[in-house]
Every structure is written in structure tokens, then in C-alpha cells.
Scaffold this motif. Structure first.
Motif, PDB file in Angstrom:
ATOM      1  N   LYS A  57      18.865 -41.303  78.619  1.00  0.00           N
ATOM      2  CA  LYS A  57      19.014 -41.099  80.071  1.00  0.00           C
ATOM      3  C   LYS A  57      19.920 -42.153  80.695  1.00  0.00           C
ATOM      4  N   ASP A  58      19.791 -43.401  80.269  1.00  0.00           N
ATOM      5  CA  ASP A  58      20.651 -44.462  80.800  1.00  0.00           C
ATOM      6  C   ASP A  58      22.118 -44.203  80.474  1.00  0.00           C
ATOM      7  N   ALA A  59      22.392 -43.806  79.228  1.00  0.00           N
ATOM      8  CA  ALA A  59      23.770 -43.538  78.812  1.00  0.00           C
ATOM      9  C   ALA A  59      24.346 -42.340  79.566  1.00  0.00           C
ATOM     10  N   MET A  60      23.549 -41.296  79.715  1.00  0.00           N
ATOM     11  CA  MET A  60      24.018 -40.119  80.441  1.00  0.00           C
ATOM     12  C   MET A  60      24.242 -40.440  81.916  1.00  0.00           C
ATOM     13  N   PHE A  61      23.326 -41.176  82.504  1.00  0.00           N
ATOM     14  CA  PHE A  61      23.452 -41.569  83.909  1.00  0.00           C
ATOM     15  C   PHE A  61      24.740 -42.362  84.104  1.00  0.00           C
ATOM     16  N   ASP A  62      24.954 -43.352  83.242  1.00  0.00           N
ATOM     17  CA  ASP A  62      26.150 -44.189  83.330  1.00  0.00           C
ATOM     18  C   ASP A  62      27.419 -43.355  83.182  1.00  0.00           C
ATOM     19  N   LEU A  64      27.816 -40.055  83.677  1.00  0.00           N
ATOM     20  CA  LEU A  64      27.990 -39.093  84.763  1.00  0.00           C
ATOM     21  C   LEU A  64      28.409 -39.761  86.070  1.00  0.00           C
ATOM     22  N   LYS A  65      27.999 -41.007  86.270  1.00  0.00           N
ATOM     23  CA  LYS A  65      28.404 -41.742  87.470  1.00  0.00           C
ATOM     24  C   LYS A  65      29.847 -42.232  87.367  1.00  0.00           C
ATOM     25  N   ASN A  66      30.287 -42.531  86.146  1.00  0.00           N
ATOM     26  CA  ASN A  66      31.639 -43.041  85.946  1.00  0.00           C
ATOM     27  C   ASN A  66      32.167 -42.603  84.580  1.00  0.00           C
ATOM     28  N   PRO A  67      32.556 -41.332  84.446  1.00  0.00           N
ATOM     29  CA  PRO A  67      32.997 -40.819  83.154  1.00  0.00           C
ATOM     30  C   PRO A  67      34.332 -41.435  82.700  1.00  0.00           C
ATOM     31  N   THR A  68      34.350 -41.893  81.468  1.00  0.00           N
ATOM     32  CA  THR A  68      35.579 -42.413  80.868  1.00  0.00           C
ATOM     33  C   THR A  68      35.644 -41.958  79.418  1.00  0.00           C
ATOM     34  N   ILE A  69      36.824 -42.037  78.856  1.00  0.00           N
ATOM     35  CA  ILE A  69      37.015 -41.670  77.455  1.00  0.00           C
ATOM     36  C   ILE A  69      36.207 -42.586  76.540  1.00  0.00           C
ATOM     37  N   GLU A  70      36.046 -43.835  76.935  1.00  0.00           N
ATOM     38  CA  GLU A  70      35.295 -44.792  76.117  1.00  0.00           C
ATOM     39  C   GLU A  70      33.801 -44.483  76.099  1.00  0.00           C
ATOM     40  N   LYS A  71      33.303 -43.863  77.147  1.00  0.00           N
ATOM     41  CA  LYS A  71      31.863 -43.585  77.246  1.00  0.00           C
ATOM     42  C   LYS A  71      31.470 -42.211  76.704  1.00  0.00           C
ATOM     43  N   ILE A  84      37.858 -34.921  80.332  1.00  0.00           N
ATOM     44  CA  ILE A  84      36.709 -35.744  80.707  1.00  0.00           C
ATOM     45  C   ILE A  84      36.128 -35.189  82.001  1.00  0.00           C
ATOM     46  N   LYS A  85      34.835 -35.150  82.062  1.00  0.00           N
ATOM     47  CA  LYS A  85      34.130 -34.638  83.231  1.00  0.00           C
ATOM     48  C   LYS A  85      34.494 -35.423  84.483  1.00  0.00           C
ATOM     49  N   LYS A  86      34.487 -34.745  85.617  1.00  0.00           N
ATOM     50  CA  LYS A  86      34.671 -35.432  86.891  1.00  0.00           C
ATOM     51  C   LYS A  86      33.378 -36.160  87.252  1.00  0.00           C
ATOM     52  N   LYS A  87      33.512 -37.218  88.009  1.00  0.00           N
ATOM     53  CA  LYS A  87      32.371 -38.015  88.457  1.00  0.00           C
ATOM     54  C   LYS A  87      31.396 -37.132  89.239  1.00  0.00           C
ATOM     55  N   THR A  88      30.103 -37.302  88.980  1.00  0.00           N
ATOM     56  CA  THR A  88      29.102 -36.508  89.680  1.00  0.00           C
ATOM     57  C   THR A  88      29.063 -36.853  91.162  1.00  0.00           C
ATOM     58  N   LYS A  89      28.721 -35.871  91.954  1.00  0.00           N
ATOM     59  CA  LYS A  89      28.553 -36.082  93.387  1.00  0.00           C
ATOM     60  C   LYS A  89      27.068 -36.167  93.756  1.00  0.00           C
ATOM     61  N   LEU A  90      26.198 -36.046  92.738  1.00  0.00           N
ATOM     62  CA  LEU A  90      24.764 -36.135  92.977  1.00  0.00           C
ATOM     63  C   LEU A  90      24.357 -37.557  93.340  1.00  0.00           C
TER      64      LEU A  90
END
Length: 113
Positions: A57-62, A64-71, A84-90
Motif C-alpha cells: 500500500k505504501d509503494a502504491m500510494f507513493d 500514484l501520488k507521484n508516478p515516475t519511471i523509477e517507481k 506512465i500513469k498520470k498523477k492521481t487527483k484523489l
């Protein structure tokens, strides 16, 4: 009186659970249903890499809040295909609700015999 309190408690619990599911369904499943890779495959990739519920959950949260190729946990070919996914708006609270619902749906712990 006790019956009423019990009823209110049960109702509030079911509404909270419904809220988690609604957040997940409306904000995650809706988009992932359009992809050729099913949403459960992401879960299994995270589980293989991070193992525990908290770490997943921590990794997914991180991410989704700030998606990067490294993550990302996706393979290079999937990143090239989908990007790469766009940053969540949730909000943080709604994202945590969605991640809780996602975990509850796909967790394997307690389901294996």
C-alpha cells in the motif's frame, strides 16, 4: 435502545465499506478496464516486490501520488506501450480507501488452503 445503536453501527460500517468500493470502482477499475492487462496483475507484481500489506500500500500510494519511471513496477515493454500513469487527483483519504478496497479484493492471505 441497544438495538438502535447496534443497527446504526452496522449501517455505518456498511456505508463505509460501500464508500471504499465506490471509490475504487469509480476511480481505478473504470480506467483499468480499458487496458489489456487486468488490474489484478498489477497487484501481484506489487505483492511479489513488496510482500506485506503495509509495504504494498505504501509503494502504491507513493507511486500514484507521484508516478515516475523509477517507481513503476511495470516492465519496460508495458511502459513503452501504455506510458506512465498520470498523477492521481484523489485526496489522500480517498486514495487510501481505494487501496484498502483493492487489497481486500485481491489479497491471497487467508484464501490459500
Amino acid at each position: 435502545m441497544v438495538k438502535n445503536l447496534f443497527f446504526i453501527f452496522i449501517l455505518s460500517c456498511s456505508l463505509f465499506a460501500k464508500s471504499e468500493k465506490d471509490t475504487y470502482e469509480a476511480n481505478c477499475v473504470k480506467c483499468h478496464d480499458k487496458l489489456s492487462l487486468s488490474i489484478d496483475k498489477y497487484f501481484y507484481r506489487y505483492l511479489l516486490k513488496y510482500s506485506s500489506e503495509k509495504d504494498v500500500k505504501d509503494a502504491m500510494f507513493d507511486y500514484l501520488k507521484n508516478p515516475t519511471i523509477e517507481k513503476t513496477i511495470m516492465s519496460e515493454s508495458l511502459v513503452k506501450r501504455f506510458g506512465i500513469k498520470k498523477k492521481t487527483k484523489l485526496s489522500d483519504e480517498k486514495l487510501e480507501e481505494a487501496l484498502d478496497a483493492y487489497w481486500d479484493r485481491y489479497k491471497i492471505f487467508g484464501k490459500l488452503k
